[in-house]
Design a protein around this motif. Sequence first.
Motif, PDB file in Angstrom:
ATOM      1  N   GLU A 204     -12.124   2.455 -10.991  1.00 61.74           N
ATOM      2  CA  GLU A 204     -11.015   2.009 -10.159  1.00 61.74           C
ATOM      3  C   GLU A 204     -11.518   1.826  -8.734  1.00 61.74           C
ATOM      4  OE1 GLU A 204      -6.856   3.357 -10.631  1.00 61.74           O
ATOM      5  OE2 GLU A 204      -7.146   4.170  -8.614  1.00 61.74           O
ATOM      6  N   HIS A 205     -11.149   0.716  -8.130  1.00 62.52           N
ATOM      7  CA  HIS A 205     -11.543   0.386  -6.769  1.00 62.52           C
ATOM      8  C   HIS A 205     -10.286   0.253  -5.926  1.00 62.52           C
ATOM      9  CE1 HIS A 205     -15.508  -0.541  -8.420  1.00 62.52           C
ATOM     10  NE2 HIS A 205     -14.850  -1.155  -9.383  1.00 62.52           N
ATOM     11  N   THR A 206     -10.325   0.767  -4.703  1.00 62.21           N
ATOM     12  CA  THR A 206      -9.205   0.634  -3.787  1.00 62.21           C
ATOM     13  C   THR A 206      -9.604  -0.324  -2.680  1.00 62.21           C
ATOM     14  OG1 THR A 206      -8.462   2.872  -4.289  1.00 62.21           O
ATOM     15  CG2 THR A 206      -7.614   1.868  -2.273  1.00 62.21           C
ATOM     16  N   ILE A 207      -8.810  -1.366  -2.532  1.00 63.79           N
ATOM     17  CA  ILE A 207      -9.083  -2.413  -1.553  1.00 63.79           C
ATOM     18  C   ILE A 207      -8.008  -2.362  -0.475  1.00 63.79           C
ATOM     19  CG2 ILE A 207      -9.258  -4.910  -1.220  1.00 63.79           C
ATOM     20  CD1 ILE A 207     -10.111  -5.053  -4.219  1.00 63.79           C
ATOM     21  N   ALA A 208      -8.428  -2.283   0.785  1.00 64.58           N
ATOM     22  CA  ALA A 208      -7.484  -2.305   1.899  1.00 64.58           C
ATOM     23  C   ALA A 208      -6.966  -3.732   2.074  1.00 64.58           C
ATOM     24  CB  ALA A 208      -8.165  -1.842   3.187  1.00 64.58           C
TER      25      ALA A 208
ATOM     26  N   GLU B 296      -8.516  -4.933 -15.456  1.00 57.36           N
ATOM     27  CA  GLU B 296      -7.785  -4.188 -16.477  1.00 57.36           C
ATOM     28  C   GLU B 296      -6.390  -3.782 -16.009  1.00 57.36           C
ATOM     29  OE1 GLU B 296      -8.718  -3.365 -19.673  1.00 57.36           O
ATOM     30  OE2 GLU B 296     -10.429  -4.699 -19.346  1.00 57.36           O
ATOM     31  N   SER B 297      -6.263  -3.371 -14.741  1.00 55.96           N
ATOM     32  CA  SER B 297      -4.957  -2.982 -14.202  1.00 55.96           C
ATOM     33  C   SER B 297      -4.958  -3.149 -12.691  1.00 55.96           C
ATOM     34  CB  SER B 297      -4.602  -1.547 -14.576  1.00 55.96           C
ATOM     35  OG  SER B 297      -5.408  -0.630 -13.880  1.00 55.96           O
ATOM     36  N   VAL B 298      -3.742  -3.292 -12.147  1.00 62.39           N
ATOM     37  CA  VAL B 298      -3.569  -3.511 -10.703  1.00 62.39           C
ATOM     38  C   VAL B 298      -2.380  -2.692 -10.234  1.00 62.39           C
ATOM     39  CG1 VAL B 298      -3.120  -5.214  -8.898  1.00 62.39           C
ATOM     40  CG2 VAL B 298      -4.335  -5.900 -10.977  1.00 62.39           C
ATOM     41  N   ASP B 299      -2.520  -2.043  -9.073  1.00 60.32           N
ATOM     42  CA  ASP B 299      -1.404  -1.335  -8.445  1.00 60.32           C
ATOM     43  C   ASP B 299      -1.431  -1.646  -6.956  1.00 60.32           C
ATOM     44  OD1 ASP B 299       0.749   0.369  -7.930  1.00 60.32           O
ATOM     45  OD2 ASP B 299      -0.562   2.111  -7.688  1.00 60.32           O
ATOM     46  N   ALA B 300      -0.525  -2.540  -6.534  1.00 58.07           N
ATOM     47  CA  ALA B 300      -0.419  -2.892  -5.116  1.00 58.07           C
ATOM     48  C   ALA B 300       0.590  -1.968  -4.458  1.00 58.07           C
ATOM     49  CB  ALA B 300       0.016  -4.347  -4.973  1.00 58.07           C
ATOM     50  N   ASP B 301       0.246  -1.425  -3.303  1.00 54.98           N
ATOM     51  CA  ASP B 301       1.110  -0.497  -2.575  1.00 54.98           C
ATOM     52  C   ASP B 301       1.237  -0.967  -1.129  1.00 54.98           C
ATOM     53  OD1 ASP B 301       2.265   1.643  -1.189  1.00 54.98           O
ATOM     54  OD2 ASP B 301       1.211   3.154  -2.374  1.00 54.98           O
ATOM     55  N   ALA B 302       2.372  -1.614  -0.820  1.00 59.09           N
ATOM     56  CA  ALA B 302       2.586  -2.155   0.519  1.00 59.09           C
ATOM     57  C   ALA B 302       2.629  -1.050   1.569  1.00 59.09           C
ATOM     58  CB  ALA B 302       3.872  -2.981   0.560  1.00 59.09           C
ATOM     59  N   ASP B 303       3.251   0.078   1.243  1.00 56.04           N
ATOM     60  CA  ASP B 303       3.346   1.176   2.209  1.00 56.04           C
ATOM     61  C   ASP B 303       1.970   1.703   2.609  1.00 56.04           C
ATOM     62  OD1 ASP B 303       6.135   1.062   2.285  1.00 56.04           O
ATOM     63  OD2 ASP B 303       6.344   2.536   0.671  1.00 56.04           O
ATOM     64  N   ALA B 304       1.081   1.823   1.642  1.00 59.78           N
ATOM     65  CA  ALA B 304      -0.269   2.326   1.910  1.00 59.78           C
ATOM     66  C   ALA B 304      -1.203   1.214   2.390  1.00 59.78           C
ATOM     67  CB  ALA B 304      -0.846   2.976   0.655  1.00 59.78           C
ATOM     68  N   GLY B 305      -0.837  -0.038   2.143  1.00 61.69           N
ATOM     69  CA  GLY B 305      -1.711  -1.152   2.510  1.00 61.69           C
ATOM     70  C   GLY B 305      -2.946  -1.217   1.648  1.00 61.69           C
TER      71      GLY B 305
ATOM     72  N   ILE C  44      -6.948 -12.125  -3.258  1.00 61.37           N
ATOM     73  CA  ILE C  44      -5.935 -11.570  -2.350  1.00 61.37           C
ATOM     74  C   ILE C  44      -5.934 -12.316  -1.027  1.00 61.37           C
ATOM     75  CG2 ILE C  44      -5.214  -9.504  -1.087  1.00 61.37           C
ATOM     76  CD1 ILE C  44      -6.479  -7.865  -3.432  1.00 61.37           C
ATOM     77  N   ALA C  45      -7.114 -12.597  -0.492  1.00 61.30           N
ATOM     78  CA  ALA C  45      -7.217 -13.344   0.769  1.00 61.30           C
ATOM     79  C   ALA C  45      -6.638 -14.749   0.605  1.00 61.30           C
ATOM     80  CB  ALA C  45      -8.668 -13.402   1.232  1.00 61.30           C
ATOM     81  N   GLY C  46      -6.824 -15.340  -0.561  1.00 61.88           N
ATOM     82  CA  GLY C  46      -6.295 -16.669  -0.836  1.00 61.88           C
ATOM     83  C   GLY C  46      -4.777 -16.723  -0.827  1.00 61.88           C
ATOM     84  N   LEU C  47      -4.144 -15.576  -0.990  1.00 62.41           N
ATOM     85  CA  LEU C  47      -2.688 -15.493  -0.933  1.00 62.41           C
ATOM     86  C   LEU C  47      -2.176 -15.410   0.498  1.00 62.41           C
ATOM     87  CD1 LEU C  47      -2.168 -12.901  -3.814  1.00 62.41           C
ATOM     88  CD2 LEU C  47      -1.679 -15.360  -3.904  1.00 62.41           C
ATOM     89  N   GLY C  48      -3.105 -15.280   1.453  1.00 57.73           N
ATOM     90  CA  GLY C  48      -2.729 -15.220   2.852  1.00 57.73           C
ATOM     91  C   GLY C  48      -2.742 -13.825   3.461  1.00 57.73           C
ATOM     92  N   PHE C  49      -3.197 -12.841   2.702  1.00 59.22           N
ATOM     93  CA  PHE C  49      -3.294 -11.474   3.220  1.00 59.22           C
ATOM     94  C   PHE C  49      -4.682 -11.257   3.813  1.00 59.22           C
ATOM     95  CE2 PHE C  49      -0.160 -11.305  -0.212  1.00 59.22           C
ATOM     96  CZ  PHE C  49       0.936 -10.793   0.478  1.00 59.22           C
ATOM     97  N   ASP C  50      -4.764 -10.351   4.776  1.00 57.22           N
ATOM     98  CA  ASP C  50      -6.037 -10.023   5.400  1.00 57.22           C
ATOM     99  C   ASP C  50      -6.713  -8.922   4.594  1.00 57.22           C
ATOM    100  OD1 ASP C  50      -8.115  -9.938   7.258  1.00 57.22           O
ATOM    101  OD2 ASP C  50      -7.088  -8.474   8.507  1.00 57.22           O
ATOM    102  N   VAL C  51      -7.919  -9.209   4.148  1.00 57.77           N
ATOM    103  CA  VAL C  51      -8.700  -8.230   3.383  1.00 57.77           C
ATOM    104  C   VAL C  51      -9.948  -7.935   4.197  1.00 57.77           C
ATOM    105  CG1 VAL C  51      -9.790  -7.750   1.169  1.00 57.77           C
ATOM    106  CG2 VAL C  51      -7.836  -9.285   1.253  1.00 57.77           C
ATOM    107  N   PRO C  52      -9.905  -6.850   5.006  1.00 59.77           N
ATOM    108  CA  PRO C  52     -11.068  -6.516   5.835  1.00 59.77           C
ATOM    109  C   PRO C  52     -12.325  -6.335   4.990  1.00 59.77           C
ATOM    110  CG  PRO C  52      -9.182  -5.146   6.409  1.00 59.77           C
ATOM    111  CD  PRO C  52      -8.832  -5.877   5.150  1.00 59.77           C
ATOM    112  N   HIS C  53     -13.443  -6.786   5.528  1.00 64.73           N
ATOM    113  CA  HIS C  53     -14.717  -6.626   4.809  1.00 64.73           C
ATOM    114  C   HIS C  53     -15.096  -5.168   4.696  1.00 64.73           C
ATOM    115  CE1 HIS C  53     -15.541 -10.841   4.527  1.00 64.73           C
ATOM    116  NE2 HIS C  53     -15.408 -11.003   5.836  1.00 64.73           N
ATOM    117  N   GLU C  54     -15.692  -4.839   3.557  1.00 66.82           N
ATOM    118  CA  GLU C  54     -16.204  -3.476   3.369  1.00 66.82           C
ATOM    119  C   GLU C  54     -17.493  -3.337   4.156  1.00 66.82           C
ATOM    120  OE1 GLU C  54     -15.710  -1.752  -0.719  1.00 66.82           O
ATOM    121  OE2 GLU C  54     -15.663  -3.903  -1.171  1.00 66.82           O
ATOM    122  N   ASP C  55     -17.764  -2.124   4.639  1.00 64.52           N
ATOM    123  CA  ASP C  55     -19.024  -1.890   5.365  1.00 64.52           C
ATOM    124  C   ASP C  55     -20.124  -1.574   4.408  1.00 64.52           C
ATOM    125  OD1 ASP C  55     -17.808  -2.286   7.809  1.00 64.52           O
ATOM    126  OD2 ASP C  55     -17.266  -0.178   8.034  1.00 64.52           O
TER     127      ASP C  55
END
Length: 69
Positions: A3-7, A31-40, A58-69
């Motif tokens: 499971e990966h968590t993406i900001a 396999e599965s997705v859980d979007a949480d607007a409150d947590a971002g 996600i970025a293509g939908l117009g949301f900002d997906v900060p790059h991972e370091d």
Amino acid sequence: MPEHTIAVDGMTCANCERTVTSAVTCVAGVESVDADADAGTVSVECPEDVCPTVRDCIAGLGFDVPHED
């Protein structure tokens, strides 16, 4: 499956969560997705090599997906 968590910036409501979930579910290898607007965050079960595609989706939908370091 790992499971990966993406900001994600810009998700503000349940409709945003549904939009992201619907789109990311269509990405091959997810396999599965859980979007949480409150947590971002979007938690995704997928192989590591699918994460860039998920982030682009996600970025293509117009949301900002900060790059991972």
